[in-house]
Design an enzyme around this catalytic site. Structure first.
Site, short mmCIF file in Angstrom:
data_model
loop_
_atom_site.label_atom_id
_atom_site.label_comp_id
_atom_site.label_asym_id
_atom_site.label_seq_id
_atom_site.Cartn_x
_atom_site.Cartn_y
_atom_site.Cartn_z
CB ILE A 97 43.04 43.80 51.72
CG1 ILE A 97 42.31 44.44 50.55
CG2 ILE A 97 42.60 44.44 53.04
CD1 ILE A 97 42.53 45.92 50.38
CG HIS A 98 49.32 44.21 53.49
ND1 HIS A 98 49.77 45.16 54.40
CD2 HIS A 98 49.68 44.68 52.28
CE1 HIS A 98 50.37 46.14 53.76
NE2 HIS A 98 50.32 45.88 52.46
#
Length: 92
Positions: free
Chosen positions: A18-19
């Site tokens: 999750i960027h």
């Protein structure tokens, strides 16, 4: 009477975790709902309507998350989020 939040479990399968882009997709979906949504990762919890809160979790690929929602459209927003995770945020 207190209501329990609706919850769903998801596994992060997107290779980069999750960027910024996945976080943006999550926040966009949550902000379209009327429910309060949180993401739980281990012992930490983030407000899913705030991108910095989501990013601060530092979630890598393969992690299990709990999505929690409370509100009038909690089931719908969780369905949308589960689909986002399943589709790797449209980035595969």
């Amino acid at each position: 009477m207190l209501r329990r939040p609706t919850a769903r479990q998801v596994i992060v399968t997107y290779p980069k975790g999750i960027h910024v882009r996945p976080s943006t997709a999550i926040v966009k979906a949550v902000r379209q709902s009327l429910s309060k949504v949180a993401i739980r990762y281990g012992d930490r919890e983030a407000d899913a309507s705030e991108i910095l809160s989501v990013l601060a979790l530092g979630v890598p690929c393969g992690s299990e998350l709990t999505l929690l929602a409370e509100g009038p459209d909690s089931k719908a927003v969780l369905d949308a989020l589960v689909k986002l995770f399943a589709d790797n945020f449209g980035m595969s």
